[in-house]
Design a protein around this motif. Structure first.
Motif, short mmCIF file in Angstrom:
data_model
loop_
_atom_site.label_atom_id
_atom_site.label_comp_id
_atom_site.label_asym_id
_atom_site.label_seq_id
_atom_site.Cartn_x
_atom_site.Cartn_y
_atom_site.Cartn_z
N ARG A 1 0.83 -1.21 0.00
CA ARG A 1 0.00 0.00 0.00
C ARG A 1 0.87 1.26 0.00
O ARG A 1 0.60 2.23 -0.73
CB ARG A 1 -0.92 0.00 1.22
CG ARG A 1 -2.04 -1.02 1.16
CD ARG A 1 -2.88 -0.96 2.43
NE ARG A 1 -3.91 -1.98 2.41
CZ ARG A 1 -5.13 -1.81 1.90
NH1 ARG A 1 -5.45 -0.65 1.34
NH2 ARG A 1 -6.02 -2.77 1.93
N THR A 2 1.89 1.25 0.79
CA THR A 2 2.78 2.41 0.84
C THR A 2 3.46 2.63 -0.50
O THR A 2 3.59 3.77 -0.98
CB THR A 2 3.83 2.21 1.94
OG1 THR A 2 3.16 2.02 3.20
CG2 THR A 2 4.75 3.40 2.04
N ALA A 3 3.91 1.53 -1.13
CA ALA A 3 4.57 1.66 -2.43
C ALA A 3 3.61 2.20 -3.49
O ALA A 3 3.98 3.06 -4.29
CB ALA A 3 5.13 0.30 -2.85
N LEU A 4 2.37 1.70 -3.49
CA LEU A 4 1.39 2.20 -4.46
C LEU A 4 1.10 3.69 -4.25
O LEU A 4 1.00 4.47 -5.21
CB LEU A 4 0.09 1.40 -4.34
CG LEU A 4 0.06 0.04 -5.03
CD1 LEU A 4 -1.20 -0.72 -4.66
CD2 LEU A 4 0.16 0.19 -6.54
N SER A 5 0.98 4.09 -2.99
CA SER A 5 0.71 5.51 -2.70
C SER A 5 1.87 6.38 -3.15
O SER A 5 1.67 7.46 -3.75
CB SER A 5 0.45 5.70 -1.20
OG SER A 5 -0.70 4.97 -0.79
N ASN A 6 3.09 5.93 -2.88
CA ASN A 6 4.26 6.73 -3.29
C ASN A 6 4.35 6.82 -4.81
O ASN A 6 4.66 7.89 -5.37
CB ASN A 6 5.53 6.12 -2.72
CG ASN A 6 5.59 6.20 -1.20
OD1 ASN A 6 4.96 7.07 -0.59
ND2 ASN A 6 6.35 5.30 -0.59
N GLU A 7 4.10 5.70 -5.51
CA GLU A 7 4.17 5.71 -6.98
C GLU A 7 3.07 6.61 -7.56
O GLU A 7 3.29 7.33 -8.55
CB GLU A 7 4.03 4.29 -7.52
CG GLU A 7 5.13 3.33 -7.08
CD GLU A 7 6.49 3.66 -7.67
OE1 GLU A 7 6.57 4.51 -8.58
OE2 GLU A 7 7.48 3.04 -7.23
N GLN A 8 1.89 6.59 -6.93
CA GLN A 8 0.80 7.43 -7.43
C GLN A 8 1.12 8.91 -7.23
O GLN A 8 0.81 9.74 -8.10
CB GLN A 8 -0.51 7.07 -6.72
CG GLN A 8 -1.73 7.82 -7.26
CD GLN A 8 -3.00 7.39 -6.57
OE1 GLN A 8 -2.96 6.76 -5.51
NE2 GLN A 8 -4.13 7.75 -7.16
N ASN A 9 1.73 9.22 -6.11
CA ASN A 9 2.10 10.62 -5.87
C ASN A 9 3.13 11.10 -6.89
O ASN A 9 3.14 12.29 -7.28
CB ASN A 9 2.63 10.79 -4.46
CG ASN A 9 1.56 10.55 -3.41
OD1 ASN A 9 0.36 10.75 -3.67
ND2 ASN A 9 1.97 10.13 -2.22
N GLN A 10 4.00 10.18 -7.32
CA GLN A 10 5.00 10.55 -8.32
C GLN A 10 4.46 10.50 -9.75
O GLN A 10 5.13 10.95 -10.68
CB GLN A 10 6.21 9.63 -8.19
CG GLN A 10 6.94 9.76 -6.85
CD GLN A 10 8.09 8.76 -6.74
OE1 GLN A 10 8.41 8.04 -7.68
NE2 GLN A 10 8.72 8.72 -5.57
N GLY A 11 3.29 9.90 -9.94
CA GLY A 11 2.70 9.80 -11.27
C GLY A 11 3.31 8.72 -12.13
O GLY A 11 3.19 8.77 -13.37
#
Length: 272
Positions: free
Chosen positions: A207-217
């Motif tokens: 979940r943390t990895a998905l959130s970070n990747e989404q924030n970076q686009g």
């Protein structure tokens, strides 16, 4: 004067002509009494006989108590020999089948100049990707795959039992299947596939990895495709092939308006 008579004793044998000629004193031997005839046959005493045979004429037999073991070992050897024959026959048959398939594929390539089809993921839409709740998620993916058949003399039949999956960090989010259809020669088809996931449990790190990747686009996914196909050459169909596709794609977000930032697909066709 009394009359004196001399009586012969039992120790003195009666005189005879033969005894007179061969008297004990003259021969120096004692006379042997004649053997009485046997009333019953006298059994011979036990004796031991020794036979000498050449070594190559000696045959060994198991003792009675080991006869069953000997038979079991003999049967086991016969079974092993039968199994070896069956294995050798099966191996030779498979070897010839592989050789025949390779020769057929080579002839097909040389005659029709077969080219592998090309695949690309052109569009993706994501639903149900809720990362704020720790509960299991049920994500959905609407994927559009561009399939190109570059062959001028070969058509492609896409058969049943296909599979399409979406992964993130080796975690499978959704799966689906390709439609069954025929793709003619020199044709490009856009395949729309709906993938669904049900109660997918993802850990905190994912979940943390998905959130970070989404924030970076830049959210990376892997789309895997596996489909059985048959080729149409003229009016004849070939045996079944297997098409495998692996596409690494990057999206800018995790919702219905997601766009593909980059894509890279590797595909192969197994002829057997």
């Amino acid at each position: 004067m009394a009359d004196q008579r001399v009586h012969p004793t039992t120790s003195d044998p009666p005189p005879s002509s033969s005894s007179a000629d061969t008297s004990p004193k003259q021969s120096g031997e004692h006379p042997k009494p004649p053997n009485p005839p046997p009333s019953k046959p006298v059994p011979l005493p036990p004796a031991t006989y020794v036979f000498q045979l050449p070594r190559e004429q000696i045959f060994r037999y198991p003792p009675p108590e080991n006869a069953k073991k000997f038979e079991a070992l003999t049967r086991r050897k016969s079974r092993k020999s039968c199994c070896r024959r069956c294995c050798c026959f099966t191996f030779c048959l498979l070897f010839f089948l592989v050789i025949a398939a390779a020769v057929s594929a080579g002839v097909l390539y040389l005659v029709f100049r077969f080219k592998s089809p090309k695949y690309t993921v052109t569009n993706i839409a994501i639903e149900g990707m809720n990362l704020t709740s720790p509960a299991p998620i049920s994500p959905g993916f609407n994927v559009t795959i561009r399939a190109e058949n570059p062959n001028g003399k070969v058509g492609i039949y896409y058969l049943e039992d296909s599979a399409v999956n979406v992964f993130f960090n080796d975690v499978k989010f959704s799966d689906g299947v390709l439609p069954v259809f025929y793709q003619p020669k020199k044709n490009t088809t856009m395949i729309h596939v709906t993938l669904t996931g049900s109660n997918v449990v993802i850990g905190g790190a994912v979940r943390t990895a998905l959130s970070n990747e989404q924030n970076q686009g830049t959210v990376p996914f892997v789309v895997r495709l596996k489909a059985p196909v048959k080729l149409k050459v003229g009016s004849a169909k070939t045996w079944k092939f297997t098409v495998k596709v692996k596409c690494d794609i990057v999206t800018n977000t995790l919702n219905e308006k997601a766009k593909i930032v980059s894509t890279n697909c590797d595909y192969s066709v197994r002829l057997w």
